[in-house]
Structure formats: C-alpha cells, structure tokens
Write an enzyme that holds these catalytic residues in place. Structure first.
Site, PDB file in Angstrom:
ATOM      1  N   THR A  44       0.854  -1.180   0.000  1.00 53.84           N
ATOM      2  CA  THR A  44       0.000   0.000   0.000  1.00 53.84           C
ATOM      3  C   THR A  44       0.893   1.234   0.000  1.00 53.84           C
ATOM      4  O   THR A  44       1.975   1.227   0.581  1.00 53.84           O
ATOM      5  CB  THR A  44      -0.929   0.005   1.224  1.00 53.84           C
ATOM      6  OG1 THR A  44      -1.724   1.189   1.192  1.00 53.84           O
ATOM      7  CG2 THR A  44      -0.171  -0.039   2.536  1.00 53.84           C
ATOM      8  N   GLU A  72      -5.195  -3.239   3.193  1.00 53.13           N
ATOM      9  CA  GLU A  72      -5.068  -3.931   4.480  1.00 53.13           C
ATOM     10  C   GLU A  72      -6.260  -4.834   4.798  1.00 53.13           C
ATOM     11  O   GLU A  72      -6.249  -5.579   5.774  1.00 53.13           O
ATOM     12  CB  GLU A  72      -4.916  -2.899   5.619  1.00 53.13           C
ATOM     13  CG  GLU A  72      -3.586  -2.167   5.619  1.00 53.13           C
ATOM     14  CD  GLU A  72      -3.576  -0.880   4.811  1.00 53.13           C
ATOM     15  OE1 GLU A  72      -2.667  -0.060   5.006  1.00 53.13           O
ATOM     16  OE2 GLU A  72      -4.474  -0.696   3.952  1.00 53.13           O
ATOM     17  N   LYS A 113      -6.675  11.075  -3.687  1.00 55.99           N
ATOM     18  CA  LYS A 113      -7.050   9.897  -4.457  1.00 55.99           C
ATOM     19  C   LYS A 113      -7.378  10.316  -5.884  1.00 55.99           C
ATOM     20  O   LYS A 113      -8.425  10.888  -6.146  1.00 55.99           O
ATOM     21  CB  LYS A 113      -8.244   9.211  -3.811  1.00 55.99           C
ATOM     22  CG  LYS A 113      -8.108   7.712  -3.820  1.00 55.99           C
ATOM     23  CD  LYS A 113      -9.048   7.063  -2.842  1.00 55.99           C
ATOM     24  CE  LYS A 113      -8.663   5.619  -2.624  1.00 55.99           C
ATOM     25  NZ  LYS A 113      -9.569   4.924  -1.744  1.00 55.99           N
ATOM     26  N   TRP A 139      -3.652   6.373  -4.940  1.00 54.89           N
ATOM     27  CA  TRP A 139      -3.257   7.294  -3.870  1.00 54.89           C
ATOM     28  C   TRP A 139      -2.058   8.159  -4.278  1.00 54.89           C
ATOM     29  O   TRP A 139      -1.129   7.685  -4.911  1.00 54.89           O
ATOM     30  CB  TRP A 139      -2.847   6.505  -2.626  1.00 54.89           C
ATOM     31  CG  TRP A 139      -3.947   5.774  -1.939  1.00 54.89           C
ATOM     32  CD1 TRP A 139      -4.169   4.427  -1.966  1.00 54.89           C
ATOM     33  CD2 TRP A 139      -4.974   6.327  -1.107  1.00 54.89           C
ATOM     34  NE1 TRP A 139      -5.261   4.117  -1.203  1.00 54.89           N
ATOM     35  CE2 TRP A 139      -5.782   5.254  -0.665  1.00 54.89           C
ATOM     36  CE3 TRP A 139      -5.286   7.625  -0.697  1.00 54.89           C
ATOM     37  CZ2 TRP A 139      -6.876   5.454   0.174  1.00 54.89           C
ATOM     38  CZ3 TRP A 139      -6.384   7.804   0.135  1.00 54.89           C
ATOM     39  CH2 TRP A 139      -7.166   6.731   0.554  1.00 54.89           C
TER      40      TRP A 139
END
Length: 541
Positions: free
Chosen positions: A187, A331, A438, A443
């Site tokens: 991430t 996650e 975003k 991201w």
C-alpha cells in the site's frame, strides 16, 4: 471439556479454487486481450493445467515455499496462471503496481526480496530501468511466447511460454497449513515507504466466499465478468479468486482500458458484470453517450477505489446498469462494505434510495466495524456522529510485512478514514484523517509532494491538498509561500517535480499565498486550506 465436531479437516487453500473450477466448470471460457494485440481464448481446465506446469517450472528453478515472486502485469490469462501457480505451490504472489515511480518499484521488489519477477512486454523499458537496482532478483520472466521475445535487451530474460512448454504437467498441488502466506500487496499513500500486506490462503478463500455473496458482488456461474480493476490493485478486489470459485466466464481487458476498447469487449463477450474505479466508467460513459450506444448485456457494476459521483451512478442506471458502491483497503484484502438496498427500502422514493446507494454500504460478513472519537470511545450509529473508522476480521491485516510493531489499536485496525454509520449499518466516508489524495482510485501522498516543493530554493512553505477534478475525482493542488525576496513561477515549480515523483503525481496547479494556517503545535491546518480552496477550479478541469 468441549465436544469436538467429527468433520473432515481440509485446509482452505487457493489451489482448491482453480481445481474446483477445472473439475466442475472445465469448459467455461477465459478470454483475454493480449499485449500481443490479439484475443486469446481457453478454459478453466487448460488454465489449471498451465498453472501446474508453471508451479513445476518454478520448482525446477529452485523456488521454495515462502519465496516471493513479483509481477508487473496487466489483467490477462498468464497473470491468472501466476496467481494460482505461485500461491498453489506455497510461494507468495507479489503483484507490483507498475504506475508507481521506478524508485518505489525497486524499493518494493527489494523489500519483498522477490526471487523472480514476471512482466508484460509493455513494461520492458521499466524493467530495464530498475533491474540494476534489484540485485536479489535471480531472473526476469517476459510473459510472452518465443516469437514475441525482443531481439535484444539490457536485461537477461526468461521466456514465459518456454517455461510452461518445458514441463509435462505431472504436478500435484501440495497440501499445507491454510495460514501459509499466499500473496503480498503493498500500500502507498501514507508517509514513508510503501508497506506490505501479506495475505494467507485462509484469509483469501474466506474473502472470496464473502465477496461472492448476493448483497456484495453477487457473482454466479450465469455471469460473464470483466474486472477492469487491475490485478496489481489489491488482487483486482479478489475477482481472480471469486470468479473461478463460482465458475463464471472471465474476460480480461489487458492494457486497453479506454472507453471504445472496453465497450467493444463488453459487447463481443456479452459481459454482465464488471468492477473498477470511477475514472474508468467516466471514459466508458463518454464513449457510449457520445456515440448514442447502448449495452446489450452489461447490467451490474461495482465501483470502488474512490467515491462514485451521484451523477455517474444515475448515468449508468439510465443505461440499465445497477451500481454497487463498495469500500475497502489493501489492508482488508480489500473488501469491507458494499452498498445494496434492504427489502424495507423498496417502497422509498427513488431520491431516498439514491441517498442510501451513494453511501459506501454495509459490512460483508467477515468484517466488523466501529467509529470512535479521539479518546477511542465508540460513537453511536445515528448517521450523524462521525469518527475514526476501525475494522477487524479474518481478512484484515494484523501486522505489515517485515514490520515488528502492530498497527492495531485494542485488536482493531484504524483505517485512517473518518466516517458515519447509520442505524441500518450503512457506512459513509466523510473525510480522511491522513491527507492523501485519491486520483482515479490511485493514492498520491500530499506529504511527498510537499517535501519536493519544500526543497526548491525559493519555497518557504508548501501544502498539498486535493482539488476536485471531473475525470480523476481529485488532483493535487500546491499552495506555496515564497521565501522573502525570492521569485519562482508556477511553471518553474512544476518543472522542479520532474524526475522526483511519478509523472501523474505532479500537481495540476500552484497557488501562491502569503501564509498557510498553522495549529498551535505548528502543524499545517489542511482542513482550513481545503475549505478555502473548495471551489477552486483547476486549469486541467
């Protein structure tokens, strides 16, 4: 003493999904638009055999259980074979986002300690650029047949089809502990380097069951499913697992994600269901509406990655496509919630139904959620109180890969989102506690942008906030205070970013101001800045 059940103990393994698809839906098609330019067709039976051959080939190369195998690839049948061949043998399938900056890609490959990296032909220049910085990679495998291998390359390459052809397929999927690591996704968007979420076979199989439920993605063997969401984006939201699990026909779009190419594939293959970020649907809608077209089979889509604008939901509905608004995170494997109506909503006027559907929806069984205030006290589900959103469940992260400290708070994972939950359990994201941007579902770290800007000799202080964009949802806007007596233009500052961040991270505009509001502790007040520039129109918009 507890009385134990007397049922078989069969581990939940990813290989069982493709075995099931091959055995019970063997002749169901998998269709891929290849980087070679043509359309490739085969079925689940052939996919499972080739996945076993790949596992055989990797074993012959010395790949052991637990070894990480990287991919830099589009959505296609070879990528699917890697998903199953790698995880099925007990190794770890590590999908890498090729849209990241090359330095980040090298960091991720090195941090994961990938032994081999498989990549599509599109990404050969990228591989040639990062290979020298990835000394632990033993081999780079081009996902191609011998005829499409480049005549020369700066990096020694293995040929994917040669690896497959060199094996007889006499390989049996091994059985091992269901808690064994299966896949790894990094991430980004927070401060510092990207962090790895390491999924298990058990978490992935449970996530696949949960996501296929009627009030979630509602997948069945009657569907033709085209995942537009990339397989390097949290494993395409789990679709490469949940689609074979139910035996649906699978269609892969490859690298061509423009509206015209997608529409052609949707119609040609009679796609019924798809999934992707809002940016993709914007392109498809523009093509369909601009050319007076209709969909003959497409009637359901899941939109996630960032909030779907209400106008987009209505535009798709006008074309006969029902929209499910979903939310999740890397996650969380990623699925957390999906927005579908309950029976009691049937009698509501359309406007009221839309207000419910515009929320991020209710949790999937397997996820629990709560909102808490600054002291960690749980807040009421009244649709008004908003707080930090926390989640837990069997497919939610416990630790980041190779990071000792756990991110959990009292057994819950803090998502970094701020949300409300109403009395029926519908969750709606209202803000983000971390100031990430975003853009088209990807991201962008505002702090990384600020750090580059602050390095410019004429910049005293810089804040990066999100500004509305009709196509990308959000784009970075840079607010700058110049040093006394110093001069710098908008163009000079934007040029300063080149080569320091990924191209699509470069801010769309720069605004010069005399001061940036600060808190009592000296932190920038992004909330005030966002309020100040809420109606700002970007030149790119």
């Amino acid at each position: 003493m507890a009385l134990m059940g007397q049922m078989m103990s069969a581990p939940l393994l990813i290989s069982s999904i493709i075995k099931h698809a091959a055995r019970y839906y063997g002749d169901t098609e998998i269709v891929s638009r290849r980087t070679e330019g043509d359309i490739h067709r085969y079925n689940y039976r052939e996919c499972e055999l080739r996945s076993r051959k790949l596992a055989q080939a990797l074993a012959a190369l010395g790949v052991q259980q637990g070894d990480r195998i990287g991919t830099l690839a589009w959505n296609g049948y070879r990528h699917l074979e890697i998903y199953y061949g790698v995880s099925g043998m007990g190794a770890v399938c590590h999908t890498i986002n090729p849209r990241l900056f090359p330095e980040q890609i090298a960091y991720i490959i090195n941090h994961a300690e990938d032994g081999y990296v498989f990549f599509d032909l599109t990404f050969l220049p990228l591989v040639e650029g990062v290979a020298a910085h990835c000394p632990k990679v033993k081999g780079w495998v081009l996902m191609s047949d011998r005829a499409h291998m480049p005549a020369e390359s700066k990096v020694p390459l293995l040929c994917y089809e040669d690896l497959i052809d060199g094996q007889d397929g006499g390989y049996t999927w091994p059985t091992f502990d269901e808690n064994t690591a299966s896949s790894l996704c990094y991430t980004s968007g927070t401060t510092g380097n990207p962090k790895g979420a390491l999924y298990s076979h058990r978490s992935t199989v449970l996530h696949s069951y949960g996501s296929a439920l009627p009030d979630v993605l509602n997948c069945s063997a009657r569907d033709v499913i085209l995942p537009v969401v990339p397989m390097f984006h949290v494993n395409a939201w789990g679709l490469p697992y949940s689609v074979p699990l139910v035996g649906a026909k699978l269609v892969f779009p490859g690298a061509k994600l423009d509206g015209a190419s997608l529409y052609e594939l949707f119609e040609q293959e009679q796609v019924t269901f798809s999934a992707g970020v809002p940016t993709v649907w914007l392109g498809l809608l523009q093509h369909v509406q601009g050319n007076g077209l209709k969909f003959s089979s497409f009637h359901r889509t899941v939109i996630g990655g960032s909030a779907a604008p209400p106008a987009m939901i209505r535009a798709l509905e006008a074309l006969g496509v029902d929209v499910v608004h979903a939310w999740g995170m890397t996650e969380m494997s990623p699925l957390g919630t999906a927005g579908t109506l309950m029976a009691k909503h049937d009698a509501l006027p359309d406007d009221e139904k839309h207000l419910i559907l515009e929320k991020q929806g209710r949790v999937v069984f397997g996820v629990d959620m709560k909102i808490v205030d600054g002291d960690g006290e749980e807040l009421p589900w009244d649709g008004k109180a908003f707080g930090d959103l926390h989640v837990r469940g069997p497919w939610v992260i416990d630790h980041y890969f190779r990071v000792d400290a756990s991110p959990l708070v009292d057994g819950w994972f803090p998502t970094g989102d701020v949300a409300t939950i109403d009395a029926d359990g519908y969750m709606q994201i209202t803000d983000r506690s971390k100031d990430v941007i975003k853009s088209g579902g990807e991201w962008i770290s505002s702090i990384d942008i600020e750090n580059v800007a602050a390095a410019h000799p004429a910049v005293h202080m810089a804040a990066c906030i999100s500004a509305f964009h009709p196509k990308w949802d959000e784009r970075p806007l840079l607010v700058v205070v110049k040093k006394p007596g110093a001069e710098v233009t908008r163009e000079e500052l934007l040029a300063f970013f080149e080569g320091k961040v990924a191209k699509w991270w470069i801010p769309d505009d720069v605004v010069f101001t005399t001061e940036i509001p600060l808190t009592a502790t000296g932190k920038m007040q992004k909330l005030k800045l966002r309020e100040q520039f809420k109606d700002y129109r970007l030149p790119s918009a």
